[in-house]
Design a protein around this motif. Structure first.
Motif, short mmCIF file in Angstrom:
data_model
loop_
_atom_site.label_atom_id
_atom_site.label_comp_id
_atom_site.label_asym_id
_atom_site.label_seq_id
_atom_site.Cartn_x
_atom_site.Cartn_y
_atom_site.Cartn_z
N PRO A 65 0.93 -0.96 -0.03
CA PRO A 65 -0.10 0.03 0.25
C PRO A 65 0.94 1.15 0.24
CG PRO A 65 0.14 -0.72 2.45
CD PRO A 65 0.20 -2.09 1.49
N GLU A 66 0.62 2.39 -0.09
CA GLU A 66 0.94 3.67 -0.83
C GLU A 66 1.79 3.49 1.11
OE1 GLU A 66 1.57 5.37 -2.78
OE2 GLU A 66 1.49 4.15 -4.31
N PRO A 67 2.85 4.57 1.18
CA PRO A 67 3.03 4.99 2.70
C PRO A 67 1.73 4.89 3.27
CG PRO A 67 4.73 5.68 1.70
CD PRO A 67 3.70 4.87 0.23
N ALA A 68 2.12 5.29 4.21
CA ALA A 68 1.12 5.90 4.97
C ALA A 68 1.13 7.00 6.28
CB ALA A 68 -0.27 5.35 5.83
N SER A 69 0.99 8.31 6.11
CA SER A 69 0.99 9.43 6.72
C SER A 69 0.38 9.80 8.06
CB SER A 69 0.79 10.83 5.62
OG SER A 69 -0.08 11.65 5.29
N ALA A 70 0.93 11.16 8.86
CA ALA A 70 -0.64 10.86 9.98
C ALA A 70 -1.75 11.29 9.51
CB ALA A 70 0.41 12.19 10.68
N SER A 71 -2.03 12.14 8.87
CA SER A 71 -3.26 13.05 8.32
C SER A 71 -4.55 11.33 7.28
CB SER A 71 -2.91 13.68 7.61
OG SER A 71 -2.25 13.70 6.40
N SER A 72 -2.77 10.47 7.01
CA SER A 72 -4.42 9.11 6.00
C SER A 72 -4.09 8.15 6.49
CB SER A 72 -2.99 9.78 4.77
OG SER A 72 -2.23 8.65 5.04
N ALA A 73 -3.60 7.93 7.57
CA ALA A 73 -3.93 6.32 8.22
C ALA A 73 -4.87 6.02 8.94
CB ALA A 73 -2.37 6.17 8.92
N GLY A 74 -5.99 7.20 9.46
CA GLY A 74 -7.58 6.26 9.32
C GLY A 74 -7.38 7.50 11.28
N TYR A 75 -6.19 7.48 11.51
CA TYR A 75 -5.99 7.76 13.43
C TYR A 75 -7.00 9.16 13.26
CZ TYR A 75 -3.05 3.63 13.01
OH TYR A 75 -2.92 2.34 13.08
N ASP A 76 -7.75 9.26 14.41
CA ASP A 76 -7.69 10.94 14.74
C ASP A 76 -7.29 11.15 15.81
OD1 ASP A 76 -9.51 12.94 15.91
OD2 ASP A 76 -10.69 12.15 17.24
N PHE A 77 -5.57 11.76 14.60
CA PHE A 77 -4.57 12.30 15.86
C PHE A 77 -5.15 13.47 16.87
CE2 PHE A 77 -1.40 8.94 13.92
CZ PHE A 77 -1.27 8.55 14.20
N ARG A 78 -4.55 14.05 17.94
CA ARG A 78 -4.68 15.41 18.20
C ARG A 78 -3.34 15.68 17.69
NH1 ARG A 78 -5.69 12.65 24.24
NH2 ARG A 78 -7.58 11.53 23.78
N PRO A 79 -3.39 17.47 17.53
CA PRO A 79 -2.33 18.30 17.28
C PRO A 79 -1.03 17.70 17.50
CG PRO A 79 -4.26 19.55 17.82
CD PRO A 79 -4.33 18.53 18.11
N GLY A 80 -0.81 17.21 18.81
CA GLY A 80 0.46 17.01 19.43
C GLY A 80 1.07 15.04 18.98
N GLU A 81 0.14 15.26 18.54
CA GLU A 81 0.28 13.66 18.82
C GLU A 81 0.32 13.94 16.57
OE1 GLU A 81 -2.59 11.21 21.68
OE2 GLU A 81 -3.19 11.53 19.09
N LYS A 82 0.26 13.89 15.67
CA LYS A 82 0.26 14.20 14.44
C LYS A 82 1.88 15.18 14.38
CE LYS A 82 -1.61 16.29 10.40
NZ LYS A 82 -2.75 16.82 9.43
N ALA A 83 1.83 16.14 15.54
CA ALA A 83 3.25 16.82 14.81
C ALA A 83 4.24 15.61 15.36
CB ALA A 83 2.86 17.62 15.73
N ALA A 84 4.12 14.69 16.47
CA ALA A 84 5.41 13.75 16.84
C ALA A 84 5.28 13.09 15.44
CB ALA A 84 5.20 13.61 18.05
#
Length: 230
Positions: A65-84
């Motif tokens: 599959p295409e490499p998943a990024s913090a915004s495309s893997a389906g997780y509800d990341f919080r801003p700090g989690e997404k940045a990390a």
């Protein structure tokens, strides 16, 4: 008298010559100014239909599959989690974020979504180092892995008091987890290679060593195994 007639004849001839030259000059000018007819339009080449996608053949390796990024893997990341997570992916370009679809469907009736409601096998939150701040544990997959046999790495992100997270720390590298998941048991990180089996690997925070250590049967003095497992 004869000389006068001769001059009149020559004058008439000259006038006639000038008239003819004028007419010819006007005709030539008209021909030069006449617009050329437009060139006929070239027929465009017929569009070739797109080749149909090659059907999947049973037994053939699936494309990764295409490499998943913090915004495309389906997780509800919080801003700090997404940045990390985005910072970690930039530092580790050979990895992609593990997604729910990386887990193989169970053979039996192991429906975790029915059991837990929202179930992400490779992402858990909790205070895993007993400092009162929320942390999270996340799995990543090697980009060069085969789709049917992905290799996972488990990474711990420790929360800070300012809402951010420290740089991710590898807990295990290149392990098989397509049939398993991650979970938390109080303050222990639990890695289950196969959810149909009771075998697990547990890690608990050791404040003296300032890191997570591998434990067996609640024995916190057990040595940490190699971070590369198969």
């Amino acid at each position: 008298m004869r000389e006068s007639s001769l001059r009149r004849t020559r004058g008439a001839h000259a006038a006639a010559f000038l008239a003819v030259a004028t007419v010819l000059g006007l005709a030539a000018a008209c021909r030069r100014r006449a617009p050329e007819p437009p060139a006929p339009a070239k027929a465009s080449a017929p569009t070739q239909p797109a080749a149909p996608a090659e059907p999947f053949r049973p037994g053939a390796p699936r494309p990764a599959p295409e490499p998943a990024s913090a915004s495309s893997a389906g997780y509800d990341f919080r801003p700090g989690e997404k940045a990390a997570v985005e910072a970690f992916l930039r530092q580790n370009p050979d990895l992609r974020l593990a997604a729910d679809d990386d887990r193989r469907p169970p053979d039996g009736s192991d429906d975790m979504n029915t059991l837990y409601g929202v179930y992400h096998p490779y992402f858990v939150r909790g205070d895993v180092n007993d400092d009162g701040v929320l942390d999270f544990v996340l799995a990543f997959v090697r980009r060069d892995s085969d789709r049917d046999s992905p290799w996972f790495s488990i990474v711990v992100f420790s929360g800070r008091g300012d809402g951010g997270f420290s740089t991710g720390v590898f807990l295990e590298r290149d392990v098989s987890l397509a049939d398993g998941d991650l979970s938390l048991d109080r303050d222990a990180i639990v890695i289950t290679p196969d959810t149909s089996d009771e075998a697990t690997r547990r890690y608990r925070w050791d404040p003296a060593r300032h890191r997570h250590v591998f434990v067996r049967d609640e024995d916190e003095e057990s040595e940490t195994p190699s971070t590369s497992q198969t």
